[in-house]
Design a protein around this motif. Structure first.
Motif, PDB file in Angstrom:
ATOM      1  N   VAL A 256       3.212   0.490   3.921  1.00  0.00           N
ATOM      2  CA  VAL A 256       2.835  -0.894   4.204  1.00  0.00           C
ATOM      3  C   VAL A 256       3.310  -1.839   3.090  1.00  0.00           C
ATOM      4  O   VAL A 256       2.858  -1.742   1.942  1.00  0.00           O
TER       5      VAL A 256
ATOM      6  N   ILE B 161       0.853  -1.196   0.000  1.00  0.00           N
ATOM      7  CA  ILE B 161       0.000   0.000   0.000  1.00  0.00           C
ATOM      8  C   ILE B 161       0.884   1.240   0.000  1.00  0.00           C
ATOM      9  O   ILE B 161       1.193   1.807   1.056  1.00  0.00           O
ATOM     10  N   PRO B 162       1.317   1.693  -1.181  1.00  0.00           N
ATOM     11  CA  PRO B 162       2.208   2.846  -1.263  1.00  0.00           C
ATOM     12  C   PRO B 162       1.553   4.083  -0.639  1.00  0.00           C
ATOM     13  O   PRO B 162       0.353   4.319  -0.832  1.00  0.00           O
ATOM     14  N   GLY B 163       2.345   4.829   0.118  1.00  0.00           N
ATOM     15  CA  GLY B 163       1.848   6.100   0.655  1.00  0.00           C
ATOM     16  C   GLY B 163       1.140   5.985   1.991  1.00  0.00           C
ATOM     17  O   GLY B 163       0.831   7.000   2.608  1.00  0.00           O
ATOM     18  N   VAL B 164       0.858   4.765   2.443  1.00  0.00           N
ATOM     19  CA  VAL B 164       0.250   4.599   3.768  1.00  0.00           C
ATOM     20  C   VAL B 164       1.326   4.024   4.686  1.00  0.00           C
ATOM     21  O   VAL B 164       1.792   2.913   4.471  1.00  0.00           O
TER      22      VAL B 164
END
Lengths: 203, 247
Positions: free
Chosen positions: B145, B93-96
């Motif tokens: 993540v 989950i890029p950016g989280v």
């Protein structure tokens, strides 16, 4: 307007329509962010070694309609341009990106990048993307990419499996999508304020 | 012994194709159940259905978690009620950030239990403690993540999340796949240390190898959508030696 030799012109426009025509002299730096408003920005790199950065973030709801337009011309060599334009489209909103990137024959050693990424949150939302590249020089580095997609269902389920409700999971993914545009703002205080304002939704 | 999970004649399909064809299983608190079986037997479908993956359709049957109708709950409610899946393929989950993700998950569970949100100090010390258990690096907190994690790191990260959330029922779906022996040992040790008399786990695996580390009370063979044989840990050794053909 004209940005003279070695000068830096930097602006962040929020909820404010932007219409700019800029000529850059050698070694000057233009950095513009537009958030949640239509814009039309024309930049001509007339001197060597210019840097142009254009960032757009459009988070649209209801029947909002926004057009983002960039016209970047590298007339002489050794310049760099970076463009990152993102749309998040909910409800029946409409987005339109027009991006002209021109590298003239004399503009050798140009480094030009244009990226347009769009996230559709509703099947009634609509995005039109029209990138146009004209490259007349042969020794350049130029990339462009445009994509329009939806939220990653497998990421949503993964988050739900950890107890996060679907609405919150969607919000986390949307925020993640928007973050990298805001992260490029130079002003620490403004950047943190904007990043916190999108994160605040999920706390 | 208290009954934790009860599966009664469970049938499920994906894209109109029936995969589970009448699964029956009872799991009591404190037990470890291994589910083995050939490819395509329905092992991963079972974990997907128990966690409410919308890609699968339950066509008939019942599942109860501590007497509650599990199939009637949304996926996130099942998770808050204590069902945890260690994914075979953890999602990037890029950016989280791990911090944001984990805090949101923990607070969702606490809210469900009628508790106040966790304090930042308590949260960070919990993260630190559980990272140590899985031998995960400090810099984990700020990473997105699973993004750019190696195969081993992803599986460790699954068990790390399990340690943070303390589920009553953990389903480990092929957690051993893609792990070298050191990572396998760390992951298995993590799982073993999380074992209590009140929780239970389902270990889905292809190979006996993992079961040397996580010792099951029961081994079930799932074939063609049904549990066709149940035994103790020696059944896994038997399968390793003779394969599934003779079941």
């Amino acid at each position: 307007m004209r940005i003279s030799k070695g000068e830096i012109f930097e602006r962040v426009f929020i909820n404010e329509e932007v219409n700019l025509q800029i000529d850059q002299e050698a070694g000057s730096h233009v950095k513009i962010h537009v958030i949640n408003a239509s814009f039309s920005i024309t930049v001509n790199q007339l001197g060597e070694g210019c840097l142009t950065e254009i960032y757009g973030l459009e988070n649209l709801h209801g029947d909002e309609s926004v057009t983002a337009e960039t016209h970047v011309t590298h007339a002489v060599g050794g310049g760099t341009s970076n463009q990152l334009i993102k749309f998040v489209l909910a409800d029946q909103s409409r987005g339109h990106f027009i991006g002209d990137l021109k590298i003239a024959q004399d503009a050798q050693k140009t480094d030009a990048h244009q990226t347009n990424r769009n996230l559709l949150l509703s099947k009634d939302a609509e995005m039109r993307t029209q990138p146009q590249l004209e490259i007349y020089a042969d020794d350049v580095k130029a990339t462009h990419g445009a994509s329009t997609g939806q939220l990653d269902e497998s990421a949503l389920f993964y988050m739900q499996q950890r107890g996060i409700d679907k609405q919150k999971a969607r919000q986390l993914l949307v925020n993640a999508f928007m973050k990298d545009v805001l992260a490029t703002i130079s002003d620490d205080e403004l950047r943190e304020q904007l990043l916190n304002s999108i994160d605040g939704v999920v706390q | 012994m208290n009954k934790l999970l009860e599966i009664k004649d469970l049938h499920a399909s994906i894209g109109g194709k029936e995969i589970l064809k009448g699964v029956n299983l009872v799991i009591n608190e404190g037990e470890v159940h291994a589910i083995m079986g050939p490819n395509g037997a329905g092992k991963s479908t079972l974990s997907a259905v128990l966690t409410g993956n919308p890609a699968y359709e339950v066509t008939s049957g019942e599942v109860y978690l501590k007497g509650q109708d599990l199939l009637a709950m949304e996926p996130e409610v099942r998770a808050r009620a204590g069902v945890f899946l260690s994914f075979q393929y953890p999602v990037e989950i890029p950016g989280v950030s791990m911090t944001n993700f984990m805090r949101t998950a923990i607070n969702a569970k606490r809210e469900y239990e009628g508790k106040e949100p966790i304090s930042p100090k308590e949260f960070l010390s919990l993260m630190r403690e559980k990272k140590k258990l899985l031998e995960l690096p400090d810099k984990l907190n700020n990473r997105s993540v699973n993004e750019g994690f190696s195969g081993g790191e992803k599986k460790k990260n699954e068990i790390f999340q399990m340690a943070m959330l303390e589920p009553c029922l953990a389903i480990l779906d092929e957690t051993d796949s893609g792990l070298d022996i050191d990572a396998l040992r760390i992951v298995a040790e993590g799982v073993n240390r999380l074992k209590t008399p009140q929780n239970a786990s389902i270990v889905i695996t292809h190979y006996q190898r993992l079961l040397d580390y996580i010792v099951p009370d029961f081994v079930h063979v799932l074939a063609d959508g049904k549990i066709v044989k149940t035994g103790d840990k020696t059944l896994a050794l038997e399968l390793e030696e003779h394969g599934y053909e003779n079941i």
